[in-house]
Write a protein that holds these residues in place. Structure first.
Motif, mmCIF file in Angstrom:
data_model
loop_
_atom_site.group_PDB
_atom_site.id
_atom_site.type_symbol
_atom_site.label_atom_id
_atom_site.label_comp_id
_atom_site.label_asym_id
_atom_site.label_seq_id
_atom_site.Cartn_x
_atom_site.Cartn_y
_atom_site.Cartn_z
ATOM 1 N N ASP A 185 0.832 -1.210 0.000
ATOM 2 C CA ASP A 185 0.000 0.000 0.000
ATOM 3 C C ASP A 185 0.866 1.258 0.000
ATOM 4 O O ASP A 185 0.556 2.235 -0.688
ATOM 5 C CB ASP A 185 -0.953 -0.003 1.196
ATOM 6 N N MET A 186 1.967 1.244 0.759
ATOM 7 C CA MET A 186 2.857 2.412 0.796
ATOM 8 C C MET A 186 3.459 2.675 -0.589
ATOM 9 O O MET A 186 3.559 3.829 -1.015
ATOM 10 C CB MET A 186 3.962 2.210 1.831
ATOM 11 N N GLY A 187 3.843 1.617 -1.295
ATOM 12 C CA GLY A 187 4.367 1.776 -2.644
ATOM 13 C C GLY A 187 3.328 2.365 -3.586
ATOM 14 O O GLY A 187 3.643 3.246 -4.405
ATOM 15 N N LEU A 188 2.102 1.880 -3.470
ATOM 16 C CA LEU A 188 1.014 2.405 -4.301
ATOM 17 C C LEU A 188 0.776 3.882 -4.000
ATOM 18 O O LEU A 188 0.606 4.699 -4.913
ATOM 19 C CB LEU A 188 -0.264 1.597 -4.073
ATOM 20 N N ILE A 189 0.798 4.249 -2.722
ATOM 21 C CA ILE A 189 0.604 5.657 -2.333
ATOM 22 C C ILE A 189 1.727 6.515 -2.902
ATOM 23 O O ILE A 189 1.477 7.594 -3.445
ATOM 24 C CB ILE A 189 0.506 5.782 -0.798
ATOM 25 N N ARG A 190 2.967 6.056 -2.820
ATOM 26 C CA ARG A 190 4.099 6.812 -3.374
ATOM 27 C C ARG A 190 3.930 7.015 -4.885
ATOM 28 O O ARG A 190 4.143 8.119 -5.405
ATOM 29 C CB ARG A 190 5.413 6.089 -3.092
ATOM 30 N N ASN A 191 3.550 5.948 -5.591
ATOM 31 C CA ASN A 191 3.347 6.054 -7.040
ATOM 32 C C ASN A 191 2.209 7.014 -7.373
ATOM 33 O O ASN A 191 2.310 7.805 -8.314
ATOM 34 C CB ASN A 191 3.071 4.683 -7.651
ATOM 35 N N ARG A 192 1.141 6.946 -6.603
ATOM 36 C CA ARG A 192 0.007 7.833 -6.872
ATOM 37 C C ARG A 192 0.319 9.276 -6.506
ATOM 38 O O ARG A 192 -0.209 10.197 -7.134
ATOM 39 C CB ARG A 192 -1.241 7.324 -6.158
ATOM 40 N N LEU A 193 1.173 9.489 -5.519
ATOM 41 C CA LEU A 193 1.599 10.848 -5.193
ATOM 42 C C LEU A 193 2.396 11.429 -6.357
ATOM 43 O O LEU A 193 2.203 12.588 -6.735
ATOM 44 C CB LEU A 193 2.416 10.871 -3.905
ATOM 45 N N LYS A 194 3.261 10.634 -6.957
ATOM 46 C CA LYS A 194 4.000 11.081 -8.150
ATOM 47 C C LYS A 194 3.032 11.399 -9.287
ATOM 48 O O LYS A 194 3.198 12.395 -9.998
ATOM 49 C CB LYS A 194 4.993 10.013 -8.591
ATOM 50 N N GLN A 195 2.010 10.543 -9.450
ATOM 51 C CA GLN A 195 1.001 10.785 -10.485
ATOM 52 C C GLN A 195 0.249 12.083 -10.199
ATOM 53 O O GLN A 195 -0.022 12.869 -11.111
ATOM 54 C CB GLN A 195 0.030 9.612 -10.556
ATOM 55 N N ALA A 196 -0.075 12.335 -8.931
ATOM 56 C CA ALA A 196 -0.761 13.576 -8.560
ATOM 57 C C ALA A 196 0.114 14.782 -8.875
ATOM 58 O O ALA A 196 -0.387 15.805 -9.360
ATOM 59 C CB ALA A 196 -1.132 13.553 -7.078
ATOM 60 N N GLU A 197 1.406 14.677 -8.634
ATOM 61 C CA GLU A 197 2.320 15.780 -8.945
ATOM 62 C C GLU A 197 2.312 16.073 -10.439
ATOM 63 O O GLU A 197 2.247 17.236 -10.856
ATOM 64 C CB GLU A 197 3.732 15.448 -8.465
ATOM 65 N N THR A 198 2.346 15.029 -11.242
ATOM 66 C CA THR A 198 2.307 15.188 -12.695
ATOM 67 C C THR A 198 0.983 15.810 -13.139
ATOM 68 O O THR A 198 0.961 16.753 -13.942
ATOM 69 C CB THR A 198 2.518 13.826 -13.386
ATOM 70 N N GLU A 199 -0.118 15.284 -12.611
ATOM 71 C CA GLU A 199 -1.442 15.822 -12.967
ATOM 72 C C GLU A 199 -1.581 17.268 -12.513
ATOM 73 O O GLU A 199 -2.191 18.086 -13.210
ATOM 74 C CB GLU A 199 -2.547 14.952 -12.363
ATOM 75 N N GLN A 209 0.832 19.529 -12.200
ATOM 76 C CA GLN A 209 1.596 20.384 -13.111
ATOM 77 C C GLN A 209 0.812 20.631 -14.398
ATOM 78 O O GLN A 209 0.772 21.759 -14.898
ATOM 79 C CB GLN A 209 2.960 19.762 -13.415
ATOM 80 N N ALA A 210 0.180 19.589 -14.921
ATOM 81 C CA ALA A 210 -0.647 19.743 -16.127
ATOM 82 C C ALA A 210 -1.841 20.649 -15.840
ATOM 83 O O ALA A 210 -2.217 21.489 -16.664
ATOM 84 C CB ALA A 210 -1.117 18.377 -16.616
ATOM 85 N N TRP A 211 -2.446 20.505 -14.667
ATOM 86 C CA TRP A 211 -3.594 21.332 -14.279
ATOM 87 C C TRP A 211 -3.175 22.800 -14.215
ATOM 88 O O TRP A 211 -3.899 23.679 -14.693
ATOM 89 C CB TRP A 211 -4.135 20.851 -12.938
ATOM 90 N N LEU A 212 -1.993 23.064 -13.651
ATOM 91 C CA LEU A 212 -1.508 24.434 -13.550
ATOM 92 C C LEU A 212 -1.272 25.054 -14.927
ATOM 93 O O LEU A 212 -1.565 26.230 -15.137
ATOM 94 C CB LEU A 212 -0.213 24.493 -12.737
ATOM 95 N N ARG A 213 -0.778 24.257 -15.865
ATOM 96 C CA ARG A 213 -0.544 24.772 -17.233
ATOM 97 C C ARG A 213 -1.857 25.119 -17.936
ATOM 98 O O ARG A 213 -1.891 26.026 -18.754
ATOM 99 C CB ARG A 213 0.234 23.747 -18.058
ATOM 100 N N ARG A 214 -2.929 24.387 -17.609
ATOM 101 C CA ARG A 214 -4.240 24.643 -18.240
ATOM 102 C C ARG A 214 -4.966 25.818 -17.604
ATOM 103 O O ARG A 214 -5.832 26.419 -18.222
ATOM 104 C CB ARG A 214 -5.125 23.409 -18.133
ATOM 105 N N SER A 215 -4.655 26.123 -16.338
ATOM 106 C CA SER A 215 -5.374 27.178 -15.618
ATOM 107 C C SER A 215 -4.948 28.558 -16.120
ATOM 108 O O SER A 215 -3.777 28.777 -16.403
ATOM 109 C CB SER A 215 -5.089 27.078 -14.122
ATOM 110 N N PRO A 216 -5.917 29.475 -16.187
ATOM 111 C CA PRO A 216 -5.597 30.824 -16.651
ATOM 112 C C PRO A 216 -4.793 31.599 -15.623
ATOM 113 O O PRO A 216 -4.765 31.398 -14.515
ATOM 114 C CB PRO A 216 -6.954 31.469 -16.864
#
Length: 119
Positions: free
Chosen positions: A96-110, A112-119
């Motif tokens: 579960d800790m590994g999954l959380i770490r991977n999903r935290l990295k995914q959240a960071e990526t998402e 950054q993409a969200w920030l680029r789309r925001s005005p």
């Protein structure tokens, strides 16, 4: 109020929990959205500080957990929701800790993409 973003299968997993557990975790997430913290929300060990939090709810002899992050000022990311299976110890499994770490990295990526789309 900050929006919620669900990473992976987290939302679907949460909705399989008993109704009382879903309601309490939902309330804790709402508090996070408005910048507050539920009394049951505690920093998850191993993530360096209070940016990744865990909500632990017990129901009918079982333990349910939801993990979310408030590291990003604009969005609350829900990283994992699961029923604790081990009958001994309170620590979160390495899987579960590994999954959380991977999903935290995914959240960071998402995020950054969200920030680029925001005005």
């Amino acid at each position: 109020m900050k929006p919620l973003a669900w990473i992976g299968s987290t939302r679907g997993a949460l909705l399989t929990f008993p109704e009382d557990v879903v309601r309490e975790i939902g309330y804790a997430l709402y508090l996070a959205q408005i910048g507050d913290k539920h009394p049951a929300a505690k920093p998850l060990k191993g993530f360096g500080g209070s940016g990744v939090l865990e909500i632990v709810e017990r129901f009918d002899g079982d333990t349910y957990r939801a993990v979310y992050t408030v590291r990003f000022a604009e969005v609350v990311y829900v990283l994992h929701a699961f029923q604790k299976k081990a009958r001994h110890g309170i620590s979160t499994s390495q899987q579960d800790m590994g999954l959380i770490r991977n999903r935290l990295k995914q959240a960071e990526t998402e995020h950054q993409a969200w920030l680029r789309r925001s005005p």
